[in-house]
Scaffold this motif. Structure first.
Motif, PDB file in Angstrom:
ATOM      1  N   THR A 118      51.975  81.424 -24.812  1.00 24.79           N
ATOM      2  CA  THR A 118      52.294  82.778 -25.268  1.00 24.79           C
ATOM      3  C   THR A 118      52.249  82.920 -26.778  1.00 24.79           C
ATOM      4  OG1 THR A 118      53.667  83.107 -23.322  1.00 24.79           O
ATOM      5  CG2 THR A 118      54.022  84.609 -25.180  1.00 24.79           C
ATOM      6  N   ARG A 119      52.896  82.019 -27.499  1.00 27.23           N
ATOM      7  CA  ARG A 119      52.977  82.177 -28.951  1.00 27.23           C
ATOM      8  C   ARG A 119      51.604  82.121 -29.630  1.00 27.23           C
ATOM      9  NH1 ARG A 119      58.464  81.491 -30.936  1.00 27.23           N
ATOM     10  NH2 ARG A 119      59.817  80.821 -29.221  1.00 27.23           N
ATOM     11  N   PRO A 120      50.796  81.087 -29.387  1.00 24.15           N
ATOM     12  CA  PRO A 120      49.484  81.076 -30.054  1.00 24.15           C
ATOM     13  C   PRO A 120      48.558  82.196 -29.574  1.00 24.15           C
ATOM     14  CG  PRO A 120      49.712  79.150 -28.620  1.00 24.15           C
ATOM     15  CD  PRO A 120      51.046  79.837 -28.658  1.00 24.15           C
ATOM     16  N   VAL A 121      48.598  82.508 -28.288  1.00 24.77           N
ATOM     17  CA  VAL A 121      47.760  83.595 -27.767  1.00 24.77           C
ATOM     18  C   VAL A 121      48.169  84.919 -28.399  1.00 24.77           C
ATOM     19  CG1 VAL A 121      47.231  84.958 -25.695  1.00 24.77           C
ATOM     20  CG2 VAL A 121      47.138  82.456 -25.609  1.00 24.77           C
ATOM     21  N   ALA A 122      49.467  85.176 -28.474  1.00 17.87           N
ATOM     22  CA  ALA A 122      49.942  86.432 -29.061  1.00 17.87           C
ATOM     23  C   ALA A 122      49.557  86.521 -30.538  1.00 17.87           C
ATOM     24  CB  ALA A 122      51.452  86.555 -28.883  1.00 17.87           C
ATOM     25  N   LEU A 123      49.597  85.405 -31.244  1.00 16.67           N
ATOM     26  CA  LEU A 123      49.212  85.414 -32.654  1.00 16.67           C
ATOM     27  C   LEU A 123      47.725  85.744 -32.811  1.00 16.67           C
ATOM     28  CD1 LEU A 123      50.287  84.996 -35.501  1.00 16.67           C
ATOM     29  CD2 LEU A 123      49.647  82.587 -35.292  1.00 16.67           C
ATOM     30  N   VAL A 124      46.893  85.152 -31.982  1.00 20.66           N
ATOM     31  CA  VAL A 124      45.452  85.448 -32.012  1.00 20.66           C
ATOM     32  C   VAL A 124      45.206  86.919 -31.668  1.00 20.66           C
ATOM     33  CG1 VAL A 124      43.261  84.994 -30.830  1.00 20.66           C
ATOM     34  CG2 VAL A 124      44.700  83.089 -31.564  1.00 20.66           C
ATOM     35  N   LEU A 125      45.905  87.417 -30.659  1.00 16.31           N
ATOM     36  CA  LEU A 125      45.716  88.809 -30.253  1.00 16.31           C
ATOM     37  C   LEU A 125      46.205  89.781 -31.319  1.00 16.31           C
ATOM     38  CD1 LEU A 125      46.632  88.692 -26.450  1.00 16.31           C
ATOM     39  CD2 LEU A 125      44.375  88.562 -27.525  1.00 16.31           C
TER      40      LEU A 125
END
Length: 137
Positions: free
Chosen positions: A71-78
């Motif tokens: 969640t954290r890295p995906v949300a940052l990329v998004l």
């Protein structure tokens, strides 16, 4: 039950509800671009075009958020993706988000930033993996 107990119980659950709903809404943008569902007035973009890559990001990123996986890295990329989308597509049309159609991109960007910092909440694969001893995800 006092207010503190309610916050302790419901804060992670409501964060999960926010994550799941935002993930589903974002995923829908990807399915429309790549799969033609729901049907759009314009045909889908070529897969390796800028809009096609955006569709892949929306589809995969939305699905990962719904599952609460990475969640954290995906949300940052998004969040970065939505910032770029706003400045590339919407901002040149007008200074005002309500006129340039970029209000959703701004909202997505800041909700994704929140999730990158706050984490997935309850009901996520990240939490399940952490609880089973796979380390912090």
């Amino acid at each position: 039950m006092n207010t503190s107990d309610l916050l302790t119980i419901w804060h992670p659950r409501m964060r999960a509800v926010l994550r799941i709903m935002v993930g589903l809404l974002f995923l829908e943008h990807g399915t429309q671009k790549l799969l033609g569902f729901p049907p759009a007035p314009n045909p889908g973009p070529a897969l390796l075009s800028l809009l096609g890559v955006q569709g892949i990001i929306e589809l995969v990123g939305g699905a990962l958020l719904v599952l609460g996986f990475l969640t954290r890295p995906v949300a940052l990329v998004l969040a970065g993706d939505m910032a770029v989308a706003y400045w590339m597509v919407h901002a040149p049309r007008s200074f005002f988000p309500v006129l340039n159609g970029g209000d959703a991109a701004i909202l997505y960007c800041f909700v994704f930033l929140y999730l990158a910092v706050a984490g997935p909440g309850a009901w996520s694969l990240d939490t399940t993996m952490r609880d089973r001893g796979f380390g912090r995800v």
